[in-house]
Motif scaffolding. Structure first.
Motif, PDB file in Angstrom:
ATOM      1  N   ARG A  43       0.841  -1.206   0.000  1.00 24.16           N
ATOM      2  CA  ARG A  43       0.000   0.000   0.000  1.00 24.16           C
ATOM      3  C   ARG A  43       0.869   1.246   0.000  1.00 24.16           C
ATOM      4  O   ARG A  43       0.607   2.200  -0.741  1.00 24.16           O
ATOM      5  N   LEU A  44       1.895   1.250   0.838  1.00 24.16           N
ATOM      6  CA  LEU A  44       2.774   2.417   0.903  1.00 24.16           C
ATOM      7  C   LEU A  44       3.554   2.603  -0.397  1.00 24.16           C
ATOM      8  O   LEU A  44       3.745   3.724  -0.851  1.00 24.16           O
ATOM      9  N   ASN A  45       3.993   1.520  -0.997  1.00 27.08           N
ATOM     10  CA  ASN A  45       4.718   1.614  -2.273  1.00 27.08           C
ATOM     11  C   ASN A  45       3.824   2.112  -3.397  1.00 27.08           C
ATOM     12  O   ASN A  45       4.308   2.713  -4.352  1.00 27.08           O
ATOM     13  N   ALA A  46       2.527   1.864  -3.292  1.00 27.18           N
ATOM     14  CA  ALA A  46       1.603   2.318  -4.331  1.00 27.18           C
ATOM     15  C   ALA A  46       1.552   3.834  -4.410  1.00 27.18           C
ATOM     16  O   ALA A  46       1.208   4.394  -5.452  1.00 27.18           O
ATOM     17  N   ARG A  47       1.937   4.513  -3.335  1.00 31.01           N
ATOM     18  CA  ARG A  47       1.951   5.977  -3.345  1.00 31.01           C
ATOM     19  C   ARG A  47       2.942   6.523  -4.377  1.00 31.01           C
ATOM     20  O   ARG A  47       2.808   7.649  -4.830  1.00 31.01           O
ATOM     21  N   ALA A  48       3.936   5.714  -4.764  1.00 31.02           N
ATOM     22  CA  ALA A  48       4.895   6.137  -5.788  1.00 31.02           C
ATOM     23  C   ALA A  48       4.226   6.298  -7.146  1.00 31.02           C
ATOM     24  O   ALA A  48       4.775   6.928  -8.037  1.00 31.02           O
ATOM     25  N   LEU A  49       3.030   5.734  -7.307  1.00 33.18           N
ATOM     26  CA  LEU A  49       2.305   5.828  -8.573  1.00 33.18           C
ATOM     27  C   LEU A  49       1.436   7.085  -8.648  1.00 33.18           C
ATOM     28  O   LEU A  49       0.728   7.280  -9.629  1.00 33.18           O
ATOM     29  N   ALA A  50       1.485   7.928  -7.639  1.00 34.11           N
ATOM     30  CA  ALA A  50       0.638   9.123  -7.590  1.00 34.11           C
ATOM     31  C   ALA A  50       0.850   9.979  -8.828  1.00 34.11           C
ATOM     32  O   ALA A  50       1.976  10.252  -9.234  1.00 34.11           O
ATOM     33  N   GLY A  51      -0.252  10.374  -9.445  1.00 34.95           N
ATOM     34  CA  GLY A  51      -0.202  11.266 -10.601  1.00 34.95           C
ATOM     35  C   GLY A  51       0.219  10.613 -11.900  1.00 34.95           C
ATOM     36  O   GLY A  51       0.425  11.288 -12.890  1.00 34.95           O
ATOM     37  N   THR A  52       0.348   9.294 -11.910  1.00 36.28           N
ATOM     38  CA  THR A  52       0.843   8.589 -13.089  1.00 36.28           C
ATOM     39  C   THR A  52      -0.273   7.798 -13.763  1.00 36.28           C
ATOM     40  O   THR A  52      -1.071   7.166 -13.088  1.00 36.28           O
ATOM     41  N   ASP A  53      -0.328   7.857 -15.089  1.00 38.13           N
ATOM     42  CA  ASP A  53      -1.257   7.008 -15.825  1.00 38.13           C
ATOM     43  C   ASP A  53      -0.790   5.566 -15.689  1.00 38.13           C
ATOM     44  O   ASP A  53       0.409   5.287 -15.725  1.00 38.13           O
ATOM     45  N   LEU A  54      -1.739   4.640 -15.552  1.00 41.72           N
ATOM     46  CA  LEU A  54      -1.409   3.227 -15.395  1.00 41.72           C
ATOM     47  C   LEU A  54      -1.940   2.440 -16.584  1.00 41.72           C
ATOM     48  O   LEU A  54      -3.073   2.640 -17.010  1.00 41.72           O
ATOM     49  N   ALA A  55      -1.128   1.526 -17.091  1.00 41.96           N
ATOM     50  CA  ALA A  55      -1.494   0.741 -18.268  1.00 41.96           C
ATOM     51  C   ALA A  55      -1.647  -0.723 -17.895  1.00 41.96           C
ATOM     52  O   ALA A  55      -0.854  -1.274 -17.132  1.00 41.96           O
ATOM     53  N   CYS A  56      -2.699  -1.333 -18.425  1.00 43.61           N
ATOM     54  CA  CYS A  56      -2.986  -2.745 -18.199  1.00 43.61           C
ATOM     55  C   CYS A  56      -3.701  -3.274 -19.440  1.00 43.61           C
ATOM     56  O   CYS A  56      -4.138  -2.506 -20.288  1.00 43.61           O
ATOM     57  N   TRP A  57      -3.847  -4.583 -19.528  1.00 39.63           N
ATOM     58  CA  TRP A  57      -4.506  -5.201 -20.674  1.00 39.63           C
ATOM     59  C   TRP A  57      -6.022  -5.223 -20.555  1.00 39.63           C
ATOM     60  O   TRP A  57      -6.716  -5.501 -21.526  1.00 39.63           O
ATOM     61  N   CYS A  58      -6.569  -4.950 -19.387  1.00 32.46           N
ATOM     62  CA  CYS A  58      -8.024  -5.029 -19.187  1.00 32.46           C
ATOM     63  C   CYS A  58      -8.752  -4.027 -20.075  1.00 32.46           C
ATOM     64  O   CYS A  58      -8.323  -2.881 -20.208  1.00 32.46           O
TER      65      CYS A  58
END
Length: 179
Positions: free
Chosen positions: A140-155
């Motif tokens: 959960r804490l490491n997920a904060r590094a993704l703040a403000g970033t677009d995320l890409a997945c195959w879904c």
């Protein structure tokens, strides 16, 4: 590997840390507006490229959802009385009722309940991922590094995805993005 300030990310050598890239993407210039992070569907079509500042969060990365539609099974009802829960015992046939021997029983007086075992839906797989994150503080804490970033997945964009969970976790409502 690479020069200082570069990192191997999603199989692509990217300049800067996630926070630096997010700051550039969100308009770190004075007076620039903020942009909400979004989920991007990866594609295999010729010529398609993932945006430079997007982060791939699919399987094979630290953010990948280990619960797969068609492989993960749930039992209904759950042992605690809720609607469903993860079926942790492997080798069960989906679509059939299976007995569960509760640990509180004895040989003479077993406690047995029947549960329907089904393949998990996309919504259930995303909920299982949400529960996994809730149980792992470091993740959960490491997920904060993704703040403000677009995320890409195959879904597909019209279906639930664990990237939506990560976006919500990394960007809590009411928290200002950018500098």
């Amino acid at each position: 590997m690479g020069s200082p300030g570069t990192a191997l990310h999603g199989g692509v050598l990217a300049r800067g840390s996630l926070r630096q890239r997010a700051g550039r993407r969100l308009g770190a210039l004075p007076g620039a507006g903020t942009v909400s992070p979004q989920r991007i569907q990866r594609r295999r079509t010729k010529g398609w490229r993932m945006p430079e500042d997007a982060v791939y969060v699919g399987r094979g990365t630290r953010w990948g959802n280990p619960y797969r539609v068609g492989y993960t099974q749930v039992r209904m009802p759950a042992l605690d009385g809720s609607e469903w829960e993860l079926e942790g015992r492997g080798g069960k046939t989906s679509g059939q009722r299976h007995p569960f021997h509760h640990p509180g029983g004895t040989f003479e007086k077993p406690i047995i309940s029947l549960h329907q075992v089904e393949d998990a839906t996309a919504e259930q797989c995303v909920e299982l991922y949400r529960r996994l994150l809730a149980s792992r503080t470091a993740m959960r804490l490491n997920a904060r590094a993704l703040a403000g970033t677009d995320l890409a997945c195959w879904c597909p964009l019209d279906q639930p995805c664990h990237a939506d969970v990560l976006i919500a976790l990394a960007n809590p409502p009411g928290e200002r993005q950018g500098p």
